[in-house]
Every structure is written in C-alpha cells, then in structure tokens.
Motif scaffolding. Structure first.
Motif, PDB file in Angstrom:
ATOM      1  N   ASN A 378       0.806  -1.221   0.000  1.00  0.00           N
ATOM      2  CA  ASN A 378       0.000   0.000   0.000  1.00  0.00           C
ATOM      3  C   ASN A 378       0.836   1.266   0.000  1.00  0.00           C
ATOM      4  O   ASN A 378       0.289   2.370   0.014  1.00  0.00           O
ATOM      5  CB  ASN A 378      -0.922   0.011   1.219  1.00  0.00           C
ATOM      6  CG  ASN A 378      -1.889  -1.167   1.221  1.00  0.00           C
ATOM      7  OD1 ASN A 378      -2.340  -1.602   0.156  1.00  0.00           O
ATOM      8  ND2 ASN A 378      -2.180  -1.690   2.401  1.00  0.00           N
ATOM      9  N   GLY A 379       2.153   1.111   0.018  1.00  0.00           N
ATOM     10  CA  GLY A 379       3.018   2.279   0.021  1.00  0.00           C
ATOM     11  C   GLY A 379       3.345   2.807   1.405  1.00  0.00           C
ATOM     12  O   GLY A 379       4.104   3.771   1.543  1.00  0.00           O
ATOM     13  N   GLU A 380       2.804   2.197   2.447  1.00  0.00           N
ATOM     14  CA  GLU A 380       3.129   2.641   3.804  1.00  0.00           C
ATOM     15  C   GLU A 380       4.538   2.192   4.151  1.00  0.00           C
ATOM     16  O   GLU A 380       4.956   1.079   3.813  1.00  0.00           O
ATOM     17  CB  GLU A 380       2.142   2.061   4.815  1.00  0.00           C
ATOM     18  CG  GLU A 380       2.400   2.527   6.237  1.00  0.00           C
ATOM     19  CD  GLU A 380       1.441   1.930   7.244  1.00  0.00           C
ATOM     20  OE1 GLU A 380       1.647   2.157   8.448  1.00  0.00           O
ATOM     21  OE2 GLU A 380       0.495   1.221   6.816  1.00  0.00           O
ATOM     22  N   VAL A 381       5.269   3.050   4.834  1.00  0.00           N
ATOM     23  CA  VAL A 381       6.668   2.782   5.160  1.00  0.00           C
ATOM     24  C   VAL A 381       6.832   2.711   6.675  1.00  0.00           C
ATOM     25  O   VAL A 381       6.358   3.579   7.410  1.00  0.00           O
ATOM     26  CB  VAL A 381       7.594   3.875   4.584  1.00  0.00           C
ATOM     27  CG1 VAL A 381       9.043   3.614   4.986  1.00  0.00           C
ATOM     28  CG2 VAL A 381       7.460   3.943   3.065  1.00  0.00           C
ATOM     29  N   LEU A 382       7.525   1.671   7.136  1.00  0.00           N
ATOM     30  CA  LEU A 382       7.939   1.568   8.532  1.00  0.00           C
ATOM     31  C   LEU A 382       9.443   1.727   8.587  1.00  0.00           C
ATOM     32  O   LEU A 382      10.164   1.082   7.815  1.00  0.00           O
ATOM     33  CB  LEU A 382       7.537   0.223   9.140  1.00  0.00           C
ATOM     34  CG  LEU A 382       6.069   0.048   9.530  1.00  0.00           C
ATOM     35  CD1 LEU A 382       5.833  -1.357  10.074  1.00  0.00           C
ATOM     36  CD2 LEU A 382       5.655   1.079  10.573  1.00  0.00           C
ATOM     37  N   PRO A 383       9.948   2.594   9.466  1.00  0.00           N
ATOM     38  CA  PRO A 383      11.407   2.808   9.530  1.00  0.00           C
ATOM     39  C   PRO A 383      12.130   1.598  10.095  1.00  0.00           C
ATOM     40  O   PRO A 383      11.557   0.793  10.843  1.00  0.00           O
ATOM     41  CB  PRO A 383      11.541   4.014  10.456  1.00  0.00           C
ATOM     42  CG  PRO A 383      10.315   3.982  11.309  1.00  0.00           C
ATOM     43  CD  PRO A 383       9.218   3.433  10.438  1.00  0.00           C
TER      44      PRO A 383
END
Length: 428
Positions: A378-383
């Motif tokens: 979905n394009g969500e990014v977790l660092p």
C-alpha cells in the motif's frame, strides 16, 4: 553412565571436531594435565604462554567444560584430553584438581544434589526477602521518575547519562535487572535518541511501577510476566515440569547484543503445525561461547517449554533432533495494517513485549530523506531500527523489487533478521 574413553569420544559433535582433538593430542603446549578418577583436566597454553585454555571432562557423566570459544561441546581440547586417557596415560598426573575445576565441580554437585524438604521453606523465605528488596527498589524508581518528570526531558538530558546510570546501578542492587536495563537504554538514548524515544521508555518504566504496586490483583499469568520482566527467573526444573509443545521448528533469525561483558542472543523459531513462535534467550560472559548454536534456516523436531504468561513467547527447547525434512507453512503479513492490528492485540494482553516477531511476505526497501525503511504493497513505510546497519545489502538482495523479510517489531520500527530468497533463508 560413561564407562570408557571410547564412550566419551562418541560424544564428539562431528568428525571435524574429533580430528581437531587428535591434532591437539600431539601438541606440546599442554600443562597441568591431571586427573582424580572423577575429573580429567588440563591447560593448553597459547600465544606468549601467559594465557591458557582451561578444559575439563567429568569422566562418568560425560560432561565437558572449556573456556575456549568453540561453539560445540565437546570441543577439540576436551577430546584431546580423552585421547590422552586412552592412548598416553603417562602424561596425566594423579592429584587434586586446580581451583577452577573445583569451582565447576561445586556447581555441578549443587545442581545434582536434591534439596531436602526443609529447603523449600528456606527458599520461600529467601523469595520473600528478595521481593521486599525489589519493592524498595521500585519505590526508589518511582521517586526518580517523578523527579525526571518535574525537571523535564531537556533538563534531565543536560545532566548527561550519569543520573540514568546511577539509577540503573541502584536497581541492579535491588535485584531488578529488567528496569535497570531500560535505564541503561535511556543513558544511550540521551546521546542518540529522540525525545519521543526517551518519553516512551520513561512511560514503560512508570507502567512497571504501577503494575508492581498492583501486582496482587493481577491474574496469575500477568503476574508471572511482571516478575519475569523485573528479573525473577523461573528454575529450569519447574519449567520442564510444564507441558511442552511438540512441533517441527524452523530457525528464522537471531539477534546478538552485549552489555558490559555479558553477551546475549535472541533466537526465534517457528512451529510448523502450531504456527507459534518460540524465543530462546542465551547468555555468555566475556569470550565464553554460547551453550548451543542455532544455525539460520536449520529445522529441529522437539518440544518447546514456554515460560508462563498470558502471551508466552520465551521458551526452552532442551532436547531436539534435526528436522530432516522440508519446512512448510510460512505465512506472512501482506501489509502493515494486519501487522499493527495483531501487535496491538498482543500488547493488550502483555505490555512487556519489547520484541515482536513478524514475517512480512512482500516489502520493498526504501530510502527517503536519509531514513531507511520498508514499504508494503500500500506504500506505507515503517522505519528500520537505528541499530540495523545492513540496509544496502537488503537493497541489493531485493534488486529494487519486493522480498520476504523476518524481523522484530517494537511498535515503531523494524529490525530485519533474515530474508527469504530463492536459495532459502539468508541473514538480513
């Protein structure tokens, strides 16, 4: 019961170790080789001659002890001593064991000797004294946290790491190693962390204080988790008396760290049928090797004995055999939405989850504004965790596409431990 040197040599982990033992058998660097009928010991000198590897063998129990860095036991030094017993007994002097062997023997006798019934009452008394000491430490921790709150984070950080380290020392003296570790983490965060990181850690400590003060009202499983976080360890005998979970276990990843001279290792395994994770914690002091190796991607058949808790993760696998067959059944999170939903459920059950295992089936390494992370479909990014330093290798493995990653999740960031490739699991 071991009856002959040949029985001891059969305990060699592999042919390579046995061959290394044969080479050491001929070495002229052995000194203080001796035995008393029960123990066999020797020191193998290396370097300038001022340092020695201390190795001993309990002849009847088949127990090998050595301070070398070999990962397997028996190591080559212990096997060389057994070969001396079999083929060259003139090199062995009969006498009293040196102090380091007596120390090992004392620990072995103490563990093997059954406790009289009256010792149970003494153990309860000691437990009560320890809980009283821990309670006093919690009271002091609460005062320090309130002082930190009155000063504010910026003013507290301006004093450097000393206030946190001093508080950690007092908590360690009060038998509270878990909270003491969080305070040492605060000392490190003072140099490299953000105010949000520090505020979260202070919040976790205050949650511990409030939970401790209300521990008598907690259900048994949550009470057990609180004590384990505080630093009360469950005896191995008690744990093995609980029902075990039989399964085919796959080693998905390991993470190592060190505090002062104490090294620790977290190993994550996953059950094929149960689909449950098991966390094995190992500790080693100084240069001593870990008691057992858990090769990445290896599989084992055996029982996992979980520590009590409402959301048990930590476990012991004392007796396993090689899996000997392919492992099936890995199912990963397709997006971070499902990951967070499950993490929140787990956290609601056990607030002491500082390492949550996650298998991500399709993520893409990404670098934005100098911040490394993983992006889902979905394009969500977790660092990624700041301690993770292998991002560009991860990027190279992905080739710009998606990959499957096993990682630890702390609620905010990911720490990759392994990657699933066409050749199998590789270290992340």
């Amino acid at each position: 019961m071991i009856s002959s040197p040949d029985d001891l040599l059969r305990l060699a982990p592999d042919a390579k170790s046995l061959e290394a033992g044969r080479r050491l058998f001929y070495s002229r660097r052995w000194r203080l080789v001796g035995g008393d009928g029960q123990w066999l010991w020797g020191e193998w000198v290396y370097g300038s001659g001022q340092r020695a590897t201390e190795s001993a063998v309990h002849l009847t129990a088949g127990h090998f002890v050595c301070n070398c860095r070999a990962r397997e036991r028996p190591c080559a030094h212990g096997l060389a001593l057994v070969l001396m017993l079999k083929n060259d007994q003139e090199r062995i002097s009969v006498g009293q064991p040196p102090s380091w062997v007596r120390s090992v023997q004392y620990q072995a006798d103490r563990q093997a000797k059954p406790k009289p019934l009256k010792d149970a009452e003494a153990a309860d008394e000691r437990q009560g004294e320890r809980l009283a000491l821990m309670g006093a430490g919690v009271e002091e921790l609460e005062l320090r946290l309130l002082d930190f709150a009155r000063r504010g984070i910026a003013d507290t950080l301006a004093q450097g790491p000393e206030p946190f380290l001093a508080a950690a020392t007092h908590l360690a003296d009060a038998k509270l190693p878990g909270p003491a570790g969080l305070l040492r983490r605060l000392a490190r965060l003072g140099r490299d962390g953000t105010e949000a990181d520090i505020a979260r850690t202070l919040g976790d400590l205050y949650l511990f204080v409030r939970a401790w003060k209300n521990r008598r009202t907690l259900p048994p499983d949550r009470h057990a988790e609180l004590l384990q976080f505080a630093g009360v360890n469950i005896r191995k005998e008690e744990l093995l008396a609980r029902p075990g979970l039989e399964d085919h276990w796959l080693v998905l990843g390991t993470a190592e760290g060190q505090e002062d001279r104490l090294r620790f290792r977290r190993t994550w395994l996953r059950g094929e049928k149960s689909r449950r994770f098991a966390l094995v914690l190992d500790y080693a002091f100084g240069e001593m090797p870990f008691e057992r190796s858990w090769p990445l991607a290896a599989s084992f058949q055996g029982k996992a004995y979980y520590y009590p808790g409402s959301y048990p993760q930590r476990a012991l696998l004392p007796s396993t055999t090689p899996g000997g067959r392919p492992y099936d059944g890995l199912v990963g999170y397709p997006s971070f939405v499902e990951l967070r939903a499950n993490y929140q459920k787990a956290l609601a059950v056990n607030p002491w989850l500082y390492a949550y295992p996650v298998y991500l089936s399709a993520v893409t390494p990404t670098l934005a504004s100098g911040q490394a992370g993983l992006a889902d479909a979905n394009g969500e990014v977790l660092p990624l965790h700041p301690e993770y330093d292998n991002f560009f290798s991860l990027l190279a493995i992905s080739g710009g596409g998606t990959l499957a990653v096993f990682a630890e999740f702390d609620g905010y960031r990911l720490l990759p431990l392994s990657v699933v490739t066409e050749f199998g699991l590789v270290k992340g």
